[in-house]
Design a protein around this motif. Structure first.
Motif, PDB file in Angstrom:
ATOM      1  N   ASP A  39       0.834  -1.198   0.000  1.00  0.00           N
ATOM      2  CA  ASP A  39       0.000   0.000   0.000  1.00  0.00           C
ATOM      3  C   ASP A  39       0.875   1.257   0.000  1.00  0.00           C
ATOM      4  O   ASP A  39       2.029   1.238   0.452  1.00  0.00           O
ATOM      5  CB  ASP A  39      -0.894   0.041   1.246  1.00  0.00           C
ATOM      6  N   ASN A  41       0.777   5.137   1.487  1.00  0.00           N
ATOM      7  CA  ASN A  41       0.123   6.067   2.403  1.00  0.00           C
ATOM      8  C   ASN A  41       0.506   7.494   2.025  1.00  0.00           C
ATOM      9  O   ASN A  41       1.661   7.900   2.159  1.00  0.00           O
ATOM     10  CB  ASN A  41       0.556   5.786   3.839  1.00  0.00           C
ATOM     11  N   THR A  55      -4.761   6.187   2.263  1.00  0.00           N
ATOM     12  CA  THR A  55      -4.059   4.962   1.848  1.00  0.00           C
ATOM     13  C   THR A  55      -4.601   4.474   0.512  1.00  0.00           C
ATOM     14  O   THR A  55      -5.817   4.378   0.319  1.00  0.00           O
ATOM     15  CB  THR A  55      -4.225   3.860   2.901  1.00  0.00           C
ATOM     16  N   ARG A 202       4.494   1.174   1.860  1.00  0.00           N
ATOM     17  CA  ARG A 202       4.532   0.285   3.014  1.00  0.00           C
ATOM     18  C   ARG A 202       5.353  -0.977   2.731  1.00  0.00           C
ATOM     19  O   ARG A 202       5.445  -1.436   1.587  1.00  0.00           O
ATOM     20  CB  ARG A 202       3.118  -0.128   3.424  1.00  0.00           C
TER      21      ARG A 202
END
Length: 239
Positions: A39, A41, A55, A202
């Motif tokens: 992901d 962010n 996100t 991430r």
């Protein structure tokens, strides 16, 4: 490296035991894949004061792979090293524009498998991966970030799969899992184009699901690939 050592030990045992007659095969393969990454962010405050973080999860795109393999068949057990070129594709739906993620790699899977019931086989084994191009649209080199994504170029992974055989053809469904998670990384993305500025990619463990079709070009069982087109019953079939 432990997985590779275990596979090599298994190869030596199978060869030295003399329990199985050996057959050698060379072939080519090609197929499609989907890839899982991390992901992103978006740091809302880097766009406007007080703006909340957001996100964005990656969406799957279809990549492709092609390569060649050498297989040693010991009756119901086989060893299968491969050399493959693989492309991986994903995208993020950012507010202003879609950002495409792409990568390519050269991989060397070292597989060991067993025939369960005709025409079904199961296999597993490690893979050495050598990444080349890795890119995410919109990423900039600034005082906050040196570009990216900056994943390791040389990695290892573990493969698990199931293979269905028909004549000289093999349909192969494979799941590949990285042995190490990536590190979280700060990216500086072109805000005016994509609607995201400073963002954290991430940490994730790479995963790939692929479907391939293989064909045996050369076999030491005395048959030729042209035998597939004969109508005399001699199809050159391993099964």
């Amino acid at each position: 490296m432990k997985a590779i050592s275990l596979l090599l030990a298994s190869c030596i045992y199978l060869y030295s035991s003399g329990l199985f007659s050996q057959e050698y095969v060379f072939g080519v393969k090609a197929g499609l894949n989907t890839n899982t990454i991390g992901d992103i962010n978006s740091r809302g405050g880097s766009i406007a004061a007080g703006k909340p973080d957001e996100t964005f999860s990656p969406k799957h795109n279809i990549g492709y792979q092609f390569g060649a393999y050498f297989m040693v068949q010991f009756k119901h057990v086989f060893l299968r090293p491969e050399l493959n070129y693989v492309t991986l594709k994903n995208h993020y739906d950012f507010p202003n524009r879609t950002s495409k993620w792409s990568a390519s790699k050269l991989e060397i899977p070292l597989l060991i498998g067993i025939d369960i019931i005709k025409p079904l086989s199961l296999y597993a084994g490690p893979s050495l991966n050598f990444f080349n191009d890795i890119a995410l649209d919109g990423v900039q080199v600034t005082s906050f970030s040196d570009g990216g994504p900056d994943i390791e170029r040389n990695t290892t992974s573990i493969n698990f799969g199931v293979m269905v055989h028909y004549n000289r053809f093999h349909l192969d469904l494979r799941y590949e899992l990285g042995t190490k998670a990536t590190q979280e990384e700060l990216l500086d993305i072109n805000n005016s184009a994509f609607g995201v500025n400073l963002a954290d990619l991430r940490s994730y463990t790479p995963k790939t699901l692929s479907l391939s079709l293989s064909v045996d070009i050369f076999r030491t069982d005395g048959t030729k690939i042209s035998d597939l087109f004969k109508n005399d019953g001699n199809c050159g079939c391993p099964y």
